[in-house]
Design an enzyme around this catalytic site. Structure first.
Site: not given
Length: 395
Positions: A66, A89
């Site tokens: 990740h 994000r």
């Protein structure tokens, strides 16, 4: 010995085991120096138990990275990291390197963003393979006020944990990150222009939470992130009913598995959210097929007595407890926390807390409602009826 007709393995993956001979070393040695979001339990013990009985494995080299695990400034070298969720994000968080530049479409896949991060290493750029002797790169994850408001629950939680820092104005952001103000201003203004244009050089076409025009008055939230091992797609070989299989395709009688301990469900790279789905689906499939032995019958007298006892507990009056008294119960061995006006004794539960005891210990002797609400819903407290100590009263 404890004997059973059926055993279900649900012990998770192996990303946290960096010992010699571990599954990680055997199948992905280049990842041995990378931190992981997996807890200390993630050592592949369930896989070992199964293979000892002749179980097959598959896809053991498929380990997901990740792109964003938080670096705790109080413990930056800890190999266990808290995940910085994609939502950070998604609401508009920008990834900025130490040169003050963006380098990717923040909304890209995990594999894509990770590749762009690791490409800051010259050897990786050349070979496409990570060298475990190299230092894993770190980056700035920065949110403007609108993005932070959009992801408020997450932002509040991460700020409470010290993983995000609230900063007033571009000068404070520059000082905190160690990046020249002029570089940050240039990067953010380029991002603002791209948002107005509808696309940027990295192919990003969706822009949320963009900083306001007056960067001196803007409120920023900033934290450090790094690529982390996040999920093991490989594990014990199973069939569609969760039976553990041998290499020849036959199943081992009475042995079942579900969750990350299994392999093959997700292919080469798991999609976000599908691990919980896998646990739910295969946990249900395995659970529904296993016979449950009937418990000893109870007489109607006993059932009535139990109901009466339960009803008695339900109407039990809790004492009033002041904030001053609550504050005296603030140690590991005497750990009280107020949540939604009720005081609970979490002394025995702290070590069992899935997120670790520290997050509860920090709240000892205080009103922890805000921290609780950032992560949990109030219904979770139904399991702690026996731990209620009183009602918090304000002086």
């Amino acid at each position: 010995d404890i004997l059973a007709d059926n055993v279900v393995l649900a012990t998770g993956g192996f990303a946290a085991d960096r010992s010699n001979g571990s599954y990680l070393e055997r199948h992905r040695p280049e990842f041995m120096s990378m931190p992981a979001t997996a807890g200390a339990f993630s050592t592949g013990d369930g896989i070992t138990l199964a293979t000892t009985l002749g179980a097959a494995t598959r896809d053991m080299d498929k380990v997901q990275i990740h792109p964003t695990g938080w670096i705790d400034p109080k413990d930056p070298h800890n190999p266990s990291k808290i995940l910085a969720a994609e939502l950070m994000r998604g609401v508009g968080g920008m990834l900025i390197n130490d040169d003050g530049q963006r380098f990717c479409n923040e909304l890209g896949t995990r594999a894509y963003v990770t590749d762009k991060m690791l490409s800051h290493n010259a050897n990786y750029t050349k070979t496409g393979k990570w060298d475990p002797s190299s230092e894993v790169p770190t980056f700035n994850l920065i949110l403007a006020s609108e993005a932070a408001a959009d992801g408020k629950k997450h932002v509040d939680l991460y700020t409470h944990k010290g993983l995000l820092t609230k900063l007033e104005g571009i000068d404070a952001l520059a000082k905190h990150t160690g990046i020249k103000k002029s570089k940050l201003v240039s990067t953010i203004k380029e991002y603002q222009f791209a948002a107005l244009s509808g696309s940027d050089e990295y192919g990003k076409t969706s822009f949320r939470g963009v900083a306001g025009k007056n960067l001196s008055k803007e409120t920023f939230y900033a934290g450090r992130v790094t690529p982390v091992l996040h999920y093991c797609m490989g594990g014990i070989k199973i069939d569609h009913d969760g039976n553990v299989l041998r290499d020849d395709g036959t199943y081992i009688e009475g042995l079942h598995a579900a969750g990350e301990v299994t392999g093959g469900v997700h292919g080469n790279n798991r999609l976000g959210g599908n691990s919980l789905l896998e646990c739910t689906v295969y946990g249900t499939i395995v659970g529904m097929k296993l016979p449950v032995k009937a418990t000893t019958d109870r007489s109607s007298h006993n059932v009535g007595s139990k109901a009466a006892t339960t009803q008695s507990k339900a109407v039990k009056q809790l004492p009033s407890i002041t904030a001053a008294e609550l504050a005296t119960h603030n140690t590991v061995d005497d750990l009280w926390v107020a949540v939604h006006g009720t005081i609970y004794d979490f002394t025995d539960f702290a070590d069992e807390h899935p997120a670790g005891a520290e997050s509860i210990i920090k709240l000892a002797g205080t009103d922890g409602t805000a921290a609780f609400e950032a992560v949990h819903n109030e219904g979770l407290l139904d399991d702690f009826e026996e731990d209620k100590k009183g009602i918090l009263v304000r002086a």
